[in-house]
Design a protein around this motif. Structure first.
Motif, mmCIF file in Angstrom:
data_model
loop_
_atom_site.group_PDB
_atom_site.id
_atom_site.type_symbol
_atom_site.label_atom_id
_atom_site.label_comp_id
_atom_site.label_asym_id
_atom_site.label_seq_id
_atom_site.Cartn_x
_atom_site.Cartn_y
_atom_site.Cartn_z
ATOM 1 N N LEU A 374 0.827 -1.212 0.000
ATOM 2 C CA LEU A 374 0.000 0.000 0.000
ATOM 3 C C LEU A 374 0.859 1.259 0.000
ATOM 4 N N LEU A 375 1.919 1.265 0.779
ATOM 5 C CA LEU A 375 2.788 2.436 0.809
ATOM 6 C C LEU A 375 3.421 2.695 -0.557
ATOM 7 N N ASP A 376 3.665 1.629 -1.304
ATOM 8 C CA ASP A 376 4.342 1.759 -2.591
ATOM 9 C C ASP A 376 3.396 1.922 -3.777
ATOM 10 N N ASP A 377 2.083 1.863 -3.557
ATOM 11 C CA ASP A 377 1.130 1.835 -4.667
ATOM 12 C C ASP A 377 -0.007 2.836 -4.433
ATOM 13 N N PRO A 378 0.176 4.111 -4.786
ATOM 14 C CA PRO A 378 -0.876 5.119 -4.567
ATOM 15 C C PRO A 378 -2.208 4.771 -5.220
ATOM 16 N N PRO A 379 -2.265 4.274 -6.462
ATOM 17 C CA PRO A 379 -3.578 3.922 -7.041
ATOM 18 C C PRO A 379 -4.316 2.860 -6.233
ATOM 19 N N LEU A 380 -3.586 1.883 -5.694
ATOM 20 C CA LEU A 380 -4.231 0.863 -4.872
ATOM 21 C C LEU A 380 -4.783 1.490 -3.598
ATOM 22 N N ARG A 381 -4.044 2.428 -3.009
ATOM 23 C CA ARG A 381 -4.541 3.099 -1.804
ATOM 24 C C ARG A 381 -5.847 3.824 -2.105
ATOM 25 N N ILE A 382 -5.898 4.513 -3.231
ATOM 26 C CA ILE A 382 -7.104 5.263 -3.587
ATOM 27 C C ILE A 382 -8.274 4.321 -3.819
ATOM 28 N N ARG A 383 -8.047 3.251 -4.560
ATOM 29 C CA ARG A 383 -9.147 2.323 -4.874
ATOM 30 C C ARG A 383 -9.722 1.696 -3.611
ATOM 31 N N LEU A 384 -8.859 1.207 -2.710
ATOM 32 C CA LEU A 384 -9.344 0.553 -1.493
ATOM 33 C C LEU A 384 -10.024 1.541 -0.559
ATOM 34 N N SER A 385 -9.457 2.734 -0.427
ATOM 35 C CA SER A 385 -10.041 3.701 0.508
ATOM 36 C C SER A 385 -11.407 4.171 0.031
ATOM 37 N N GLU A 386 -11.578 4.370 -1.268
ATOM 38 C CA GLU A 386 -12.881 4.793 -1.781
ATOM 39 C C GLU A 386 -13.927 3.701 -1.591
ATOM 40 N N ALA A 387 -13.551 2.458 -1.835
ATOM 41 C CA ALA A 387 -14.494 1.349 -1.652
ATOM 42 C C ALA A 387 -14.847 1.163 -0.186
ATOM 43 N N ALA A 388 -13.858 1.319 0.694
ATOM 44 C CA ALA A 388 -14.111 1.164 2.125
ATOM 45 C C ALA A 388 -15.002 2.280 2.650
ATOM 46 N N LEU A 389 -14.805 3.487 2.150
ATOM 47 C CA LEU A 389 -15.643 4.613 2.564
ATOM 48 C C LEU A 389 -17.101 4.355 2.182
ATOM 49 N N ARG A 390 -17.344 3.855 0.970
ATOM 50 C CA ARG A 390 -18.715 3.528 0.565
ATOM 51 C C ARG A 390 -19.299 2.456 1.473
ATOM 52 N N ARG A 391 -18.524 1.446 1.782
ATOM 53 C CA ARG A 391 -19.015 0.362 2.645
ATOM 54 C C ARG A 391 -19.382 0.896 4.029
ATOM 55 N N SER A 392 -18.538 1.747 4.593
ATOM 56 C CA SER A 392 -18.805 2.263 5.945
ATOM 57 C C SER A 392 -20.095 3.079 5.975
ATOM 58 N N ARG A 393 -20.347 3.850 4.916
ATOM 59 C CA ARG A 393 -21.541 4.694 4.891
ATOM 60 C C ARG A 393 -22.811 3.903 4.618
ATOM 61 N N GLU A 394 -22.708 2.850 3.829
ATOM 62 C CA GLU A 394 -23.889 2.070 3.455
ATOM 63 C C GLU A 394 -24.317 1.097 4.542
ATOM 64 N N ARG A 395 -23.378 0.574 5.311
ATOM 65 C CA ARG A 395 -23.680 -0.530 6.220
ATOM 66 C C ARG A 395 -23.745 -0.163 7.695
ATOM 67 N N PHE A 396 -23.131 0.947 8.098
ATOM 68 C CA PHE A 396 -22.992 1.219 9.529
ATOM 69 C C PHE A 396 -23.443 2.639 9.850
ATOM 70 N N SER A 397 -24.428 2.766 10.749
ATOM 71 C CA SER A 397 -24.847 4.083 11.227
ATOM 72 C C SER A 397 -25.386 3.934 12.647
ATOM 73 N N TRP A 398 -25.176 4.976 13.463
ATOM 74 C CA TRP A 398 -25.664 4.920 14.842
ATOM 75 C C TRP A 398 -27.181 5.001 14.900
ATOM 76 N N GLU A 399 -27.803 5.653 13.933
ATOM 77 C CA GLU A 399 -29.263 5.686 13.933
ATOM 78 C C GLU A 399 -29.836 4.276 13.760
ATOM 79 N N ALA A 400 -29.257 3.502 12.831
ATOM 80 C CA ALA A 400 -29.718 2.124 12.639
ATOM 81 C C ALA A 400 -29.456 1.287 13.877
ATOM 82 N N THR A 401 -28.301 1.507 14.510
ATOM 83 C CA THR A 401 -27.985 0.789 15.754
ATOM 84 C C THR A 401 -29.006 1.106 16.828
ATOM 85 N N ALA A 402 -29.342 2.381 16.997
ATOM 86 C CA ALA A 402 -30.292 2.795 18.031
ATOM 87 C C ALA A 402 -31.688 2.242 17.765
ATOM 88 N N ARG A 403 -32.134 2.268 16.518
ATOM 89 C CA ARG A 403 -33.471 1.745 16.200
ATOM 90 C C ARG A 403 -33.560 0.253 16.505
#
Length: 418
Positions: A374-403
């Motif tokens: 990852l340190l040696d491959d900036p495009p790989l860092r970008i691809r994984l971080s963007e996909a992980a950000l989408r996953r975190s927003r789609e699957r995990f929220s405190w409102e859903a946890t509270a409900r």
């Protein structure tokens, strides 16, 4: 029976440290999310006290605070002893046992049994002391959150300890898990954070699987979010290890960093601390990493978020996790993640090569390869971080946890479950 749209909740946490471990984060975020849904939540906690959102009622339940960061395993003055529970707490410490879950539960039994009509449900956060059963006998519905089975921590620690005296001390320290297992089996409902934790709670604690509900947790998306204005530090790696125990996998991480350093510049910031003469401190000295690895502790979430924003790679090297708030923090912050396949980490981080790089737990060579790639491959860092950000927003929220948590409360209150 309370109105279905609003419940009076007593949310308990025997310790609420906002800077270390997940209990303080869980209590703060869940109480805020439940309150925003219209429920009336009062938080009861021991030291270190949690930081709560403005307007949420808080009742301090002081202990002798025998493990305070600036004076651990201290000897309290005679005037500090207020009652027999305090005496019991210190007696447990003197016999190498961990008293806080038991003594906090006994204090809560005194506090809440006298005001049983003030709350519709009690939510116990990983305390599981005998006093919780006393609250049930007083007529209060009780739900318990169990983030993972503590016996797993005990087994990891003992398996990696070679000193016989230390092994015996660890067995004594972790003896409280027997109480927690027995209390959990009598809870009306148990909430946990992942399918892996659910299986462990059923298999290792003996809890009836029909009583366990899986409700994933989240992070504060207003704090842990990409910060494009914050420059990344080249070669910076950030990791969170809330406790200096083998379970957190810091020693394999240090060996991985030593290997990476031989071929490229790298620096590491670890949120946590290294015990003097502990395994982490010894490994640091052995590998000569004092100029490469820096530990920090006692910082607020804004500073933790800034550390993620400055890092090129985040690492969760744990040998077991029942969930993993640090993994989700990294994903929500838009930082590419290296994590192990231990426990529930794959449930949080997602598939290898799609949203994170996953390696076997305890494998320093695999950690070094993943971090280095990852340190040696900036495009790989970008691809994984963007996909992980989408996953975190789609699957995990405190409102859903509270409900989902409020649905469990109503299930217990309405049915008056045994």
């Amino acid at each position: 029976m309370p109105d279905s749209s609003a419940l009076r909740v007593a949310l308990l946490s025997y310790r609420g440290n906002p800077y270390s471990g997940g209990q303080g984060v869980y209590v703060r975020q869940l109480s805020a999310a439940l309150t925003s849904l219209g429920h009336r939540v009062t938080v009861f906690a021991g030291q270190p006290y949690p930081h709560l959102e403005n307007g949420i009622p808080f009742v301090a339940v002081p202990s002798l605070d025998l493990y305070r960061a600036d004076d651990p395993f201290r000897t309290p003055g005679l005037r500090e002893f207020r009652n027999w529970i305090d005496v019991l707490e210190y007696a447990y410490l003197c016999t190498a046992a961990f008293p806080e879950p038991l003594t906090f539960s006994l204090r809560m039994r005194r506090l809440l049994a006298a005001q049983a009509g003030s709350f519709d449900v009690v939510h116990d956060n990983q305390c599981l002391g005998w006093g919780m059963l006393g609250l049930r006998r007083a007529g209060l519905p009780v739900v318990a959150s169990v983030h993972h089975a503590v016996v797993i921590d005990r087994d990891f620690e003992i398996a990696r300890e070679r000193n016989l005296v230390r092994r015996l001390t660890l067995r004594r320290w972790y003896q409280f898990h027997n109480m927690q297992d027995r209390v959990a089996r009598q809870m009306q409902r148990v909430i946990t954070v992942s399918e892996k934790s659910r299986r462990d709670i059923v298999e290792r604690m003996g809890v009836d699987p029909t009583r366990v509900r899986v409700i994933p947790i989240a992070v504060d998306g207003t704090v842990f979010t990409p910060q494009p204005a914050t420059p990344r530090v080249p070669g910076r790696v950030f990791a969170v290890a809330s406790a200096d125990v083998s379970l957190k996998g810091v020693v394999p991480l240090l060996h991985a960093i030593a290997a990476i350093r031989q071929r490229r510049p790298v620096e590491v910031v670890i949120l946590g601390e290294a015990r003097p003469n502990g395994a982490v401190a010894r490994t640091m000295k052995q590998l000569g990493l004092s100029d490469t690895v820096r530990f920090m502790r006692g910082v607020d979430e804004a500073e933790v978020a800034r550390q993620y924003a400055q890092a090129e790679v985040a690492v969760v090297p744990s040998l077991y996790e029942g969930f993993s708030i640090p993994a989700l923090q990294a994903m929500a912050s838009g930082v590419p993640l290296v994590a192990t396949t231990a426990g529930a980490l794959p449930e949080v981080a997602g598939a290898h090569g799609e949203t994170a790089l996953l390696v076997p737990p305890g494998d320093a060579a695999a950690l070094a390869e993943a971090i280095g790639s990852l340190l040696d491959d900036p495009p790989l860092r970008i691809r994984l971080s963007e996909a992980a950000l989408r996953r975190s927003r789609e699957r995990f929220s405190w409102e859903a946890t509270a409900r989902a948590t409020a649905d469990v409360y109503r299930e217990v209150v309405r049915k008056r479950l045994p």
